[in-house]
Design a protein around this motif. Structure first.
Motif, PDB file in Angstrom:
ATOM      1  N   PRO A 183      65.214   8.264  56.057  1.00 16.19           N
ATOM      2  CA  PRO A 183      64.871   7.238  57.056  1.00 16.19           C
ATOM      3  C   PRO A 183      63.363   7.065  57.242  1.00 16.19           C
ATOM      4  O   PRO A 183      62.866   5.933  57.335  1.00 16.19           O
ATOM      5  CB  PRO A 183      65.541   7.751  58.329  1.00 16.19           C
ATOM      6  CG  PRO A 183      66.678   8.594  57.842  1.00 16.19           C
ATOM      7  CD  PRO A 183      66.155   9.262  56.597  1.00 16.19           C
ATOM      8  N   TYR A 189      65.043  -2.138  51.765  1.00 16.31           N
ATOM      9  CA  TYR A 189      65.988  -1.078  51.397  1.00 16.31           C
ATOM     10  C   TYR A 189      67.436  -1.579  51.445  1.00 16.31           C
ATOM     11  O   TYR A 189      68.226  -1.336  50.529  1.00 16.31           O
ATOM     12  CB  TYR A 189      65.808   0.104  52.344  1.00 16.31           C
ATOM     13  CG  TYR A 189      66.748   1.259  52.077  1.00 16.31           C
ATOM     14  CD1 TYR A 189      66.490   2.175  51.068  1.00 16.31           C
ATOM     15  CD2 TYR A 189      67.899   1.433  52.846  1.00 16.31           C
ATOM     16  CE1 TYR A 189      67.353   3.237  50.825  1.00 16.31           C
ATOM     17  CE2 TYR A 189      68.761   2.493  52.611  1.00 16.31           C
ATOM     18  CZ  TYR A 189      68.486   3.388  51.597  1.00 16.31           C
ATOM     19  OH  TYR A 189      69.348   4.437  51.362  1.00 16.31           O
ATOM     20  N   TRP A 194      62.971  -1.410  56.008  1.00 16.77           N
ATOM     21  CA  TRP A 194      64.429  -1.382  56.124  1.00 16.77           C
ATOM     22  C   TRP A 194      65.063  -2.625  55.525  1.00 16.77           C
ATOM     23  O   TRP A 194      66.126  -2.549  54.897  1.00 16.77           O
ATOM     24  CB  TRP A 194      64.824  -1.217  57.589  1.00 16.77           C
ATOM     25  CG  TRP A 194      64.765   0.215  58.022  1.00 16.77           C
ATOM     26  CD1 TRP A 194      63.760   0.834  58.705  1.00 16.77           C
ATOM     27  CD2 TRP A 194      65.740   1.219  57.755  1.00 16.77           C
ATOM     28  NE1 TRP A 194      64.044   2.159  58.893  1.00 16.77           N
ATOM     29  CE2 TRP A 194      65.265   2.428  58.325  1.00 16.77           C
ATOM     30  CE3 TRP A 194      66.978   1.219  57.110  1.00 16.77           C
ATOM     31  CZ2 TRP A 194      65.981   3.619  58.259  1.00 16.77           C
ATOM     32  CZ3 TRP A 194      67.695   2.419  57.047  1.00 16.77           C
ATOM     33  CH2 TRP A 194      67.196   3.598  57.616  1.00 16.77           C
TER      34      TRP A 194
END
Length: 292
Positions: free
Chosen positions: A53, A29, A26
């Motif tokens: 996700p 990203y 995450w």
């Protein structure tokens, strides 16, 4: 320094490393617009946007699990792996036939070769990393007992061909973009991708069995399930038809665990020296015309 860090991280349990990896996924990203754009575009192209996700977290896991896969003892790594359909591999081995294992960038592809090599000698094509600091780590991990490396050049191709003719298995990454002159344009999730022709050539040359395989990450760091899937598509026809058949087989494999594919990989790039596919070239010409 990097080797020491990897060895240090390898002592931690896999559930901890996967949790850390999900957080890293995450962070990367959110912090990299180009990475974020490519992952989203590729998933949208393939029709798997709803798995974004999961893909973000799985991409991070694929990085942080490497110290465990590369630096932990083979015995410790193997305790976290199980397999499905090994019988089809054993049948080919017992018959003395060569095997072409096709392992896409799906799940933990690094563990697959290691686990196969625990049961039989395996030769894999190897391209040295662009960053020299990674070379001792990768070569040390991949050149283990029963795991042999063939360079990604004509010498390596000859080694792979001879290995198959002796009735022994080899491993290839079928969704890696080849160099100019070593591939053809074939659809991959509805868009032309430069695809290697080597797997089909080698399989026909050695009268080999072609088996697709990948290691699915189990939830909460419980380990990996290595799946072996026979390639049912015919590899007859032109090089382009063969490449498309292999791409279609990889699409079916990815559909089993779409959140674990390496969607940030630039699968649709045009390698140096290669001509862009006709559709892309036409679109670029139309854009130029519109701008004029």
């Amino acid at each position: 320094m990097l080797v020491s860090l990897f060895r240090f991280l390898s002592i931690f349990p896999l559930p901890f490393l996967h949790a850390l990896g999900a957080a890293l996924g995450w962070l990367v990203y959110l912090g990299s617009p180009s990475y974020r754009r490519r992952m989203r575009d590729n998933m949208r192209q393939a029709g798997y946007a709803e798995h974004l996700p999961a893909a973000i977290a799985e991409a991070g896991k694929s990085i942080v699990e490497l110290p465990f896969i590369w630096c932990a003892t083979p015995e410790r790594v193997s305790r976290h792996a199980s397999d499905e359909n090994w019988a089809i591999v054993q049948q080919a081995l017992d018959a003395g036939r060569g095997i072409v294992f096709l392992t896409p960038h799906l799940g933990c592809f690094e563990i697959v070769a290691q686990e196969i090599a625990l049961r039989t000698e395996l030769t894999v094509m190897y391209r040295p990393p662009k960053k020299a600091v990674l070379k001792p780590l990768i070569e040390g991990a991949r050149a283990r007992h029963n795991l042999l490396l063939a360079p990604a050049n004509m010498s390596g191709v000859r080694i792979l061909a001879k290995t198959l003719k002796k009735g022994r298995p080899i491993g290839l990454l079928p969704d890696q973009v080849p160099q100019e002159g070593e591939g053809v344009w074939a659809d991959f999730f509805g868009r032309p991708a430069y695809t290697m022709t080597l797997p089909a050539k080698l399989a026909q040359m050695g009268d080999a069995v072609v088996i697709a395989t990948y290691a699915e990450r189990l939830p909460r760091g419980r380990g990996y399930l290595i799946r072996f899937v026979p390639l049912e598509a015919s590899l007859d026809g032109t090089a382009a038809e063969q490449a498309r058949a292999i791409n279609a087989a990889m699409e079916r494999l990815i559909a089993r665990s779409p959140g674990q594919y390496y969607w940030s990989y630039n699968r649709y790039k045009v390698p140096a020296g290669a001509s862009a596919p006709a559709a892309t070239a036409a679109a670029a010409a139309n854009d130029d015309g519109g701008a004029a």
